[in-house]
Design a protein around this motif. Structure first.
Motif, PDB file in Angstrom:
ATOM      1  N   LYS A  17      81.131  13.831  35.982  1.00 54.43           N
ATOM      2  CA  LYS A  17      79.392  13.629  36.567  1.00 54.43           C
ATOM      3  C   LYS A  17      79.280  14.600  38.037  1.00 54.43           C
ATOM      4  O   LYS A  17      79.243  16.013  37.992  1.00 54.43           O
ATOM      5  N   ARG A  18      80.437  14.325  38.553  1.00 53.94           N
ATOM      6  CA  ARG A  18      79.857  14.866  40.204  1.00 53.94           C
ATOM      7  C   ARG A  18      81.055  16.586  40.226  1.00 53.94           C
ATOM      8  O   ARG A  18      81.013  17.436  40.434  1.00 53.94           O
ATOM      9  N   GLN A  19      81.953  16.571  39.048  1.00 55.01           N
ATOM     10  CA  GLN A  19      83.417  17.503  38.599  1.00 55.01           C
ATOM     11  C   GLN A  19      81.527  18.636  38.310  1.00 55.01           C
ATOM     12  O   GLN A  19      82.768  19.774  38.792  1.00 55.01           O
ATOM     13  N   LEU A  20      81.522  17.801  36.894  1.00 54.05           N
ATOM     14  CA  LEU A  20      80.646  18.744  36.510  1.00 54.05           C
ATOM     15  C   LEU A  20      79.812  20.354  37.513  1.00 54.05           C
ATOM     16  O   LEU A  20      78.992  21.000  37.412  1.00 54.05           O
ATOM     17  N   PHE A  21      78.661  19.279  38.464  1.00 54.57           N
ATOM     18  CA  PHE A  21      77.488  19.902  39.032  1.00 54.57           C
ATOM     19  C   PHE A  21      78.213  20.180  40.115  1.00 54.57           C
ATOM     20  O   PHE A  21      78.412  21.443  40.736  1.00 54.57           O
ATOM     21  N   MET A  22      79.803  20.252  40.770  1.00 55.94           N
ATOM     22  CA  MET A  22      80.443  21.152  42.211  1.00 55.94           C
ATOM     23  C   MET A  22      80.684  22.454  41.396  1.00 55.94           C
ATOM     24  O   MET A  22      80.868  23.232  41.892  1.00 55.94           O
ATOM     25  N   ASP A  23      81.719  22.462  39.881  1.00 56.94           N
ATOM     26  CA  ASP A  23      82.056  23.618  38.744  1.00 56.94           C
ATOM     27  C   ASP A  23      80.364  24.724  39.180  1.00 56.94           C
ATOM     28  O   ASP A  23      80.551  25.663  39.016  1.00 56.94           O
ATOM     29  N   MET A  24      79.393  23.900  38.615  1.00 61.67           N
ATOM     30  CA  MET A  24      77.818  24.706  38.966  1.00 61.67           C
ATOM     31  C   MET A  24      78.060  25.194  39.902  1.00 61.67           C
ATOM     32  O   MET A  24      77.412  26.191  40.172  1.00 61.67           O
ATOM     33  N   ARG A  25      77.659  24.331  41.138  1.00 56.97           N
ATOM     34  CA  ARG A  25      77.742  24.817  42.743  1.00 56.97           C
ATOM     35  C   ARG A  25      78.686  25.934  42.485  1.00 56.97           C
ATOM     36  O   ARG A  25      78.119  27.339  43.605  1.00 56.97           O
ATOM     37  N   ALA A  26      79.262  26.437  42.046  1.00 56.49           N
ATOM     38  CA  ALA A  26      80.549  27.212  42.167  1.00 56.49           C
ATOM     39  C   ALA A  26      80.764  28.376  41.607  1.00 56.49           C
ATOM     40  O   ALA A  26      80.540  29.256  41.911  1.00 56.49           O
ATOM     41  N   ILE A  32      70.024  32.811  42.131  1.00 50.82           N
ATOM     42  CA  ILE A  32      69.325  34.232  41.541  1.00 50.82           C
ATOM     43  C   ILE A  32      67.826  33.232  41.600  1.00 50.82           C
ATOM     44  O   ILE A  32      67.526  32.569  41.803  1.00 50.82           O
ATOM     45  N   ARG A  33      67.157  34.123  41.644  1.00 52.62           N
ATOM     46  CA  ARG A  33      65.920  34.555  42.362  1.00 52.62           C
ATOM     47  C   ARG A  33      65.201  33.228  41.654  1.00 52.62           C
ATOM     48  O   ARG A  33      64.085  32.784  41.576  1.00 52.62           O
ATOM     49  N   LEU A  34      64.105  33.715  40.307  1.00 50.43           N
ATOM     50  CA  LEU A  34      63.684  33.406  39.264  1.00 50.43           C
ATOM     51  C   LEU A  34      64.385  32.157  38.453  1.00 50.43           C
ATOM     52  O   LEU A  34      65.795  32.427  38.223  1.00 50.43           O
ATOM     53  N   SER A  35      63.539  30.799  39.204  1.00 50.09           N
ATOM     54  CA  SER A  35      64.103  29.920  38.221  1.00 50.09           C
ATOM     55  C   SER A  35      64.535  29.664  36.967  1.00 50.09           C
ATOM     56  O   SER A  35      64.987  29.134  36.710  1.00 50.09           O
ATOM     57  N   THR A  36      63.263  30.372  36.626  1.00 45.20           N
ATOM     58  CA  THR A  36      63.747  30.499  35.000  1.00 45.20           C
ATOM     59  C   THR A  36      64.707  31.229  34.402  1.00 45.20           C
ATOM     60  O   THR A  36      66.046  30.679  33.674  1.00 45.20           O
ATOM     61  N   TYR A  37      65.084  32.052  34.769  1.00 41.76           N
ATOM     62  CA  TYR A  37      67.124  32.497  34.248  1.00 41.76           C
ATOM     63  C   TYR A  37      68.306  31.458  34.899  1.00 41.76           C
ATOM     64  O   TYR A  37      68.875  31.301  35.223  1.00 41.76           O
ATOM     65  N   ARG A  38      67.782  30.849  36.497  1.00 49.08           N
ATOM     66  CA  ARG A  38      68.913  30.676  37.273  1.00 49.08           C
ATOM     67  C   ARG A  38      68.847  28.968  36.357  1.00 49.08           C
ATOM     68  O   ARG A  38      69.857  28.982  36.265  1.00 49.08           O
ATOM     69  N   THR A  39      67.591  28.524  36.164  1.00 48.65           N
ATOM     70  CA  THR A  39      68.138  27.027  35.249  1.00 48.65           C
ATOM     71  C   THR A  39      68.175  28.111  33.586  1.00 48.65           C
ATOM     72  O   THR A  39      69.234  26.617  33.340  1.00 48.65           O
ATOM     73  N   ALA A  40      68.210  28.843  32.786  1.00 49.37           N
ATOM     74  CA  ALA A  40      69.442  28.914  31.858  1.00 49.37           C
ATOM     75  C   ALA A  40      70.633  29.256  32.071  1.00 49.37           C
ATOM     76  O   ALA A  40      71.055  28.725  31.150  1.00 49.37           O
ATOM     77  N   ARG A  44      73.596  27.114  30.415  1.00 50.81           N
ATOM     78  CA  ARG A  44      74.510  28.062  29.309  1.00 50.81           C
ATOM     79  C   ARG A  44      75.845  27.227  30.071  1.00 50.81           C
ATOM     80  O   ARG A  44      76.179  27.488  29.051  1.00 50.81           O
ATOM     81  N   PHE A  45      75.688  27.431  31.149  1.00 54.77           N
ATOM     82  CA  PHE A  45      77.794  26.716  31.643  1.00 54.77           C
ATOM     83  C   PHE A  45      77.715  25.510  31.190  1.00 54.77           C
ATOM     84  O   PHE A  45      78.657  25.022  31.058  1.00 54.77           O
ATOM     85  N   VAL A  46      76.649  24.348  31.047  1.00 55.97           N
ATOM     86  CA  VAL A  46      76.350  23.127  30.504  1.00 55.97           C
ATOM     87  C   VAL A  46      77.245  22.926  29.175  1.00 55.97           C
ATOM     88  O   VAL A  46      77.754  22.617  28.813  1.00 55.97           O
ATOM     89  N   GLN A  47      75.878  24.160  28.856  1.00 57.14           N
ATOM     90  CA  GLN A  47      76.210  24.181  27.122  1.00 57.14           C
ATOM     91  C   GLN A  47      77.864  24.776  26.326  1.00 57.14           C
ATOM     92  O   GLN A  47      78.567  23.796  25.452  1.00 57.14           O
ATOM     93  N   LYS A  48      78.319  25.280  27.617  1.00 58.88           N
ATOM     94  CA  LYS A  48      79.327  25.732  27.572  1.00 58.88           C
ATOM     95  C   LYS A  48      80.665  25.404  27.234  1.00 58.88           C
ATOM     96  O   LYS A  48      81.761  25.004  27.190  1.00 58.88           O
TER      97      LYS A  48
END
Length: 153
Positions: A17-26, A32-40, A44-48
């Protein structure tokens, strides 16, 4: 002995779980300014990473039927072991459909998705999730046409 195995499994789960979140932070999505785009982008990162983009909505519906989720009320709670069984059947069926040159790591995909779903819907650690939340999460994150996903019950 069983308690030691359970502690080892929990430690591995926390590490993944930590690795997934660290990879996402990387990926630096937080710029990304707009929260909707940032969340998307994060979803998408988690999905892939979990290989859910390879799972079609119709295969997901088939897995729900095979595991008896279609006959349960949406407010019914299922435990984590049943969720793991459902996710396992999704990925094992996926690997059967994929060419041998494109096989995925089933165990890793199961573990990542299971940890993500639990982190998203069971943050207090009760060990239970509603059928509706499981169906909604998986249907949203899998591949397929939006109209087919909206029809999915």
């Amino acid at each position: 002995m069983r308690m030691i195995e359970e502690c080892g499994r929990r430690a591995k789960t926390m590490t993944e779980k930590r690795q997934l979140f660290m990879d996402m932070r990387a990926q630096n999505y937080d710029v990304i300014r707009l929260s909707t785009y940032r969340t998307a982008c994060k979803l998408r990162f988690v999905q892939k990473r979990c290989n859910l983009h390879l799972v079609d909505i119709w295969n997901l519906i088939e897995a729900f039927r095979d595991n008896g989720l279609n006959s349960l009320d949406h407010s019914t709670e299922i435990n984590v072991s049943r969720l793991e069984t459902i996710i396992s059947s999704i990925y094992y069926q996926l690997n059967k459909r994929l060419p041998t040159t494109h096989q995925i790591s089933v165990e890793q995909s199961i573990s990542l998705l299971l940890n993500f779903v639990i982190a998203a819907y069971d943050s207090e650690g009760h060990g239970k999730l509603t059928v509706f939340s499981v169906k909604a999460m998986l249907a949203t994150m899998c591949g397929g046409k939006i109209l087919d996903k909206l029809r999915c019950k």
